[in-house]
Design a protein around this motif. Structure first.
Motif, PDB file in Angstrom:
ATOM      1  N   ILE A 163       0.855  -1.174   0.000  1.00 59.83           N
ATOM      2  CA  ILE A 163       0.000   0.000   0.000  1.00 59.83           C
ATOM      3  C   ILE A 163       0.895   1.229   0.000  1.00 59.83           C
ATOM      4  O   ILE A 163       1.856   1.323   0.763  1.00 59.83           O
ATOM      5  CB  ILE A 163      -0.930  -0.004   1.235  1.00 59.83           C
ATOM      6  N   ARG A 164       0.592   2.167  -0.889  1.00 57.23           N
ATOM      7  CA  ARG A 164       1.438   3.345  -1.003  1.00 57.23           C
ATOM      8  C   ARG A 164       0.842   4.563  -0.306  1.00 57.23           C
ATOM      9  O   ARG A 164       1.424   5.628  -0.310  1.00 57.23           O
ATOM     10  CB  ARG A 164       1.709   3.643  -2.483  1.00 57.23           C
ATOM     11  N   TYR A 165      -0.358   4.409   0.243  1.00 52.18           N
ATOM     12  CA  TYR A 165      -1.027   5.523   0.930  1.00 52.18           C
ATOM     13  C   TYR A 165      -1.085   6.763   0.046  1.00 52.18           C
ATOM     14  O   TYR A 165      -0.582   7.820   0.384  1.00 52.18           O
ATOM     15  CB  TYR A 165      -0.339   5.818   2.271  1.00 52.18           C
ATOM     16  N   THR A 166      -1.687   6.583  -1.105  1.00 55.19           N
ATOM     17  CA  THR A 166      -1.803   7.680  -2.052  1.00 55.19           C
ATOM     18  C   THR A 166      -3.264   8.049  -2.263  1.00 55.19           C
ATOM     19  O   THR A 166      -4.138   7.185  -2.338  1.00 55.19           O
ATOM     20  CB  THR A 166      -1.171   7.307  -3.410  1.00 55.19           C
ATOM     21  N   LEU A 167      -3.482   9.342  -2.321  1.00 57.56           N
ATOM     22  CA  LEU A 167      -4.842   9.818  -2.560  1.00 57.56           C
ATOM     23  C   LEU A 167      -5.123   9.892  -4.057  1.00 57.56           C
ATOM     24  O   LEU A 167      -6.197   9.544  -4.527  1.00 57.56           O
ATOM     25  CB  LEU A 167      -4.995  11.215  -1.937  1.00 57.56           C
ATOM     26  N   ARG A 168      -4.157  10.348  -4.821  1.00 60.43           N
ATOM     27  CA  ARG A 168      -4.379  10.675  -6.223  1.00 60.43           C
ATOM     28  C   ARG A 168      -4.239   9.486  -7.164  1.00 60.43           C
ATOM     29  O   ARG A 168      -4.928   9.397  -8.166  1.00 60.43           O
ATOM     30  CB  ARG A 168      -3.375  11.745  -6.686  1.00 60.43           C
ATOM     31  N   GLU A 169      -3.320   8.592  -6.864  1.00 61.04           N
ATOM     32  CA  GLU A 169      -3.010   7.533  -7.824  1.00 61.04           C
ATOM     33  C   GLU A 169      -3.843   6.283  -7.558  1.00 61.04           C
ATOM     34  O   GLU A 169      -4.213   6.019  -6.416  1.00 61.04           O
ATOM     35  CB  GLU A 169      -1.519   7.196  -7.762  1.00 61.04           C
ATOM     36  N   PRO A 170      -4.093   5.493  -8.612  1.00 58.52           N
ATOM     37  CA  PRO A 170      -4.783   4.218  -8.393  1.00 58.52           C
ATOM     38  C   PRO A 170      -3.950   3.331  -7.482  1.00 58.52           C
ATOM     39  O   PRO A 170      -2.726   3.287  -7.600  1.00 58.52           O
ATOM     40  CB  PRO A 170      -4.861   3.609  -9.799  1.00 58.52           C
ATOM     41  N   GLU A 171      -4.626   2.682  -6.572  1.00 58.99           N
ATOM     42  CA  GLU A 171      -3.932   1.797  -5.633  1.00 58.99           C
ATOM     43  C   GLU A 171      -4.335   0.347  -5.922  1.00 58.99           C
ATOM     44  O   GLU A 171      -3.517  -0.556  -5.899  1.00 58.99           O
ATOM     45  CB  GLU A 171      -4.308   2.190  -4.214  1.00 58.99           C
ATOM     46  N   PHE A 172      -5.614   0.167  -6.217  1.00 64.27           N
ATOM     47  CA  PHE A 172      -6.117  -1.165  -6.550  1.00 64.27           C
ATOM     48  C   PHE A 172      -6.155  -1.327  -8.075  1.00 64.27           C
ATOM     49  O   PHE A 172      -6.322  -0.357  -8.820  1.00 64.27           O
ATOM     50  CB  PHE A 172      -7.534  -1.351  -5.981  1.00 64.27           C
TER      51      PHE A 172
END
Lengths: 421, 421
Positions: free
Chosen positions: B284-293
């Motif tokens: 998990i990269r803990y990003t708001l802007r980028e797709p994570e899943f």
């Protein structure tokens, strides 16, 4: 400790009661003494927590129920807010009630919290906090970043459900409350309750997890991604730094809220309520821009009322947190059973037959995992038509289940919980 | 008539065949000689129709099947387009295929149209047109308004499924085709097929209505409203007049497309394909802007590829038309049975078990109404997991049903259809 005593003294002041209600209430604020260390590796300080309390704390401090809110909620869970209504709304579905709560001054779970209700304030001291990342008093993206003197905006750290729970724990520590008779919540609130049971097994006697899940399914992750894309794709979002610019991403937030609404309700409930009725009798106006069907008008109204009361960045952060939530991944190396191994709280799971966003199957997986581990667990599926919103609507069916689970007031809740844990 | 003969001569030129394919094809264009009178009361002129044909017209001109496309389709239904690929896409779900069709040069229903396929070009002369309001050659909001010399934009009249069908009829008139062996389509295409059967009962021998409905349910109306709100709420939409400004409402269109994708697929299909897998291993990269899943990344990719090939205004008009479509309201004073009274075509209805956007129950209502009227009707529910997209994917199960319905080539389709009508 002086601070703590002052708070508790304040809590003890009797509210103005109306029948079946906790009466007139006021949201209060507490600044945590130490930074919160977050899952993302960052530390957050200062952290303020907005909260309300209902009922009276027992001398043994053993009758505390923590109530956790869902995506768009706040600390004002019950009673009438002292603040004046900001907007008028129509009655109806839970989502409307959620939107209307702030405006009417009525708490979002008022039907569940109060004398003789599910969370019975004649017995329990109910605490409700605004979650970390919120926009209704608890520190969140609209709070001032001490490093810059400006609102955090999208520089606010990404928070998780664990972070929310650790913040609640730190808050309760200040209040001198070191044990919870129960943690309860629906949807994202249910995730927090589960996280409490896993993270702090020694501090929680019981959890009430309503219309929730141990990990949102793929379609739910997709809906949340769409909502966030709608907000972030709105140029008025300004890369998350819209505070003070006079522009807010209302268009994107409106779309996000519309998506939310449709997923909170069941298809049959929408059909029953709106059908294909037109706005203007049976006359099609052949318009591209204006609502033509009643459902279109309803969605626009809900979007419009939501953007007035809720911060877009809080929506983003909270939506992100609930998609990350995954007990098996976070606590069990991919195994839900392993994640739940340490749970000692009694667990009540409630799901609704028509809820397709948080379907009963997810609760069933939790039940089976707990049961296989020999943990005390109850699971009730309530047959109700309104979809996910049932957790805000179907009080009549939830109340007896929860009251029975919490001991019904006939036995001392503390001794009952010791017996079963 | 000279024009008509020239067209038919052009049609007879044999395409370059590859096995099982109609070969290399080219979209052609025809300008209608007279204005189209629209449901909204306005007249549209000039009207150009983009079309393709596959197979050979019989001397009696009695082997014509009209194929109607869905929301985001075009005239290129089968074979390989002579145009060079515009983009690369990934294989997979129908929606991807739909997006990829133009790029790969492969028609959107290539699996269904060709020698030995459902719409057998060894027997039938298949015609596919881009619908009225389209953006792939047929007159639509991006066409030049003769009154201003500028693209219509949102001054284009609101069109209905009836308007689309009347345009197809006027187009076929120019070709000298006055009878259809069948009209076929999925989703919005199925609505057009139904409208043909109701509007021109004497001209249609059979209709094949796949994954469609006589009137979209409330939730479907809601999804479409959300998609349109996303587009119109994008400032780059510029009130519908974005052509030539260098800005297009890509953000809003992207969100609209994402909503579409999720509704076209079933929740289990999404879970099976994407689960909760992360983009970058288990980190998990803990990003708001980028797709994570992975599902988030998939939706962004689909949105990005769609906005490159499709006009936002056409999306708005087509979405509006399919929400208006309501056989009972338009043709039966609120009664579906009354609306279908005049139908003389044999009807084949196909629905898919996992399609929640156009659920089998809608097709069943049509079947029951037709059956009660003593009309020849067949209804097949195909058990398949992919949701609404099945109509583009489940060729293997659809082909034998449709071939049998159309006479399987063992009897002369014309005499067979006469027998049953």
């Amino acid at each position: 400790m002086a601070h703590c005593l002052a708070i508790l003294a304040h809590m003890a002041s009797p509210p103005t009661l109306v029948p079946g209600s906790v009466g007139s209430v006021e949201t209060r604020y507490l600044d945590l003494p130490a930074p919160i260390r977050l899952d993302c590796g960052r530390e957050l300080h200062p952290v303020r927590v907005a909260y309300e309390t209902y009922g009276e704390l027992s001398p043994e401090r053993d009758n505390v129920i923590l109530v956790c809110h869902a995506l768009s909620g706040d600390a004002h869970a019950a009673g009438h807010s002292a603040e004046p209504p900001a907007e008028s709304t129509r009655d109806g579905f839970g989502a409307e009630r959620r939107d209307g709560a702030a405006g009417k001054g009525l708490g979002w779970w008022d039907g569940m919290i109060g004398p003789g209700k599910a969370f019975d304030t004649d017995r329990f001291f109910v605490i409700s906090t605004n979650l970390l990342g919120g926009c209704r008093g608890t520190t969140g993206p609209s709070s001032i970043d001490p490093a810059t003197g400006q609102p955090y905006g999208s520089d606010f750290p990404v928070v998780t459900v664990s972070d929310m729970v650790r913040t609640q724990r730190a808050f309760l520590d200040v209040l001198g409350i070191d044990r919870l008779a129960a943690v309860a919540g629906g949807s994202l609130g249910g995730m927090q309750a589960l996280e409490w049971a896993v993270l702090f097994p020694d501090l929680v006697d019981a959890v009430v997890v309503i219309a929730s899940t141990h990990a949102l399914h793929t379609q739910g992750v997709a809906w949340n991604a769409i909502a966030r894309n709608a907000i972030m794709g709105d140029p008025a979002w300004q890369n998350g730094h819209y505070y003070g610019t006079g522009r807010t991403p209302d268009a994107g937030m409106g779309v996000a809220r519309m998506v939310g609404h449709v997923t909170y309700l069941s298809a049959p409930a929408l059909t029953e309520r709106f059908g294909r009725r037109l706005q203007f009798a049976d006359d099609i106006r052949y318009t591209l821009r204006e609502p033509e069907f009643e459902i279109e008008s309803y969605l626009r109204h809900q979007a419009g009322s939501f953007v007035k009361r809720f911060d877009a960045n809080t929506y983003l952060y909270t939506s992100r947190a609930l998609t990350y939530f995954d007990l098996a991944r976070q606590h069990g190396d991919g195994s839900l059973a392993r994640a739940l191994e340490g749970v000692s709280a009694r667990t009540l799971l409630i799901a609704f037959s028509s809820d397709w966003l948080y379907p009963p199957s997810a609760s069933e997986q939790i039940e089976q995992a707990l049961r296989a581990l020999g943990k005390p667990v109850e699971f009730e599926v309530i047959d109700a038509p309104y979809g996910h919103d049932c957790f805000l609507l179907e009080e009549a069916q939830q109340i007896p289940i929860i009251r029975r689970f919490l001991g019904d007031g006939e036995t001392n809740p503390h001794s009952r919980e010791e017996r079963s844990s």
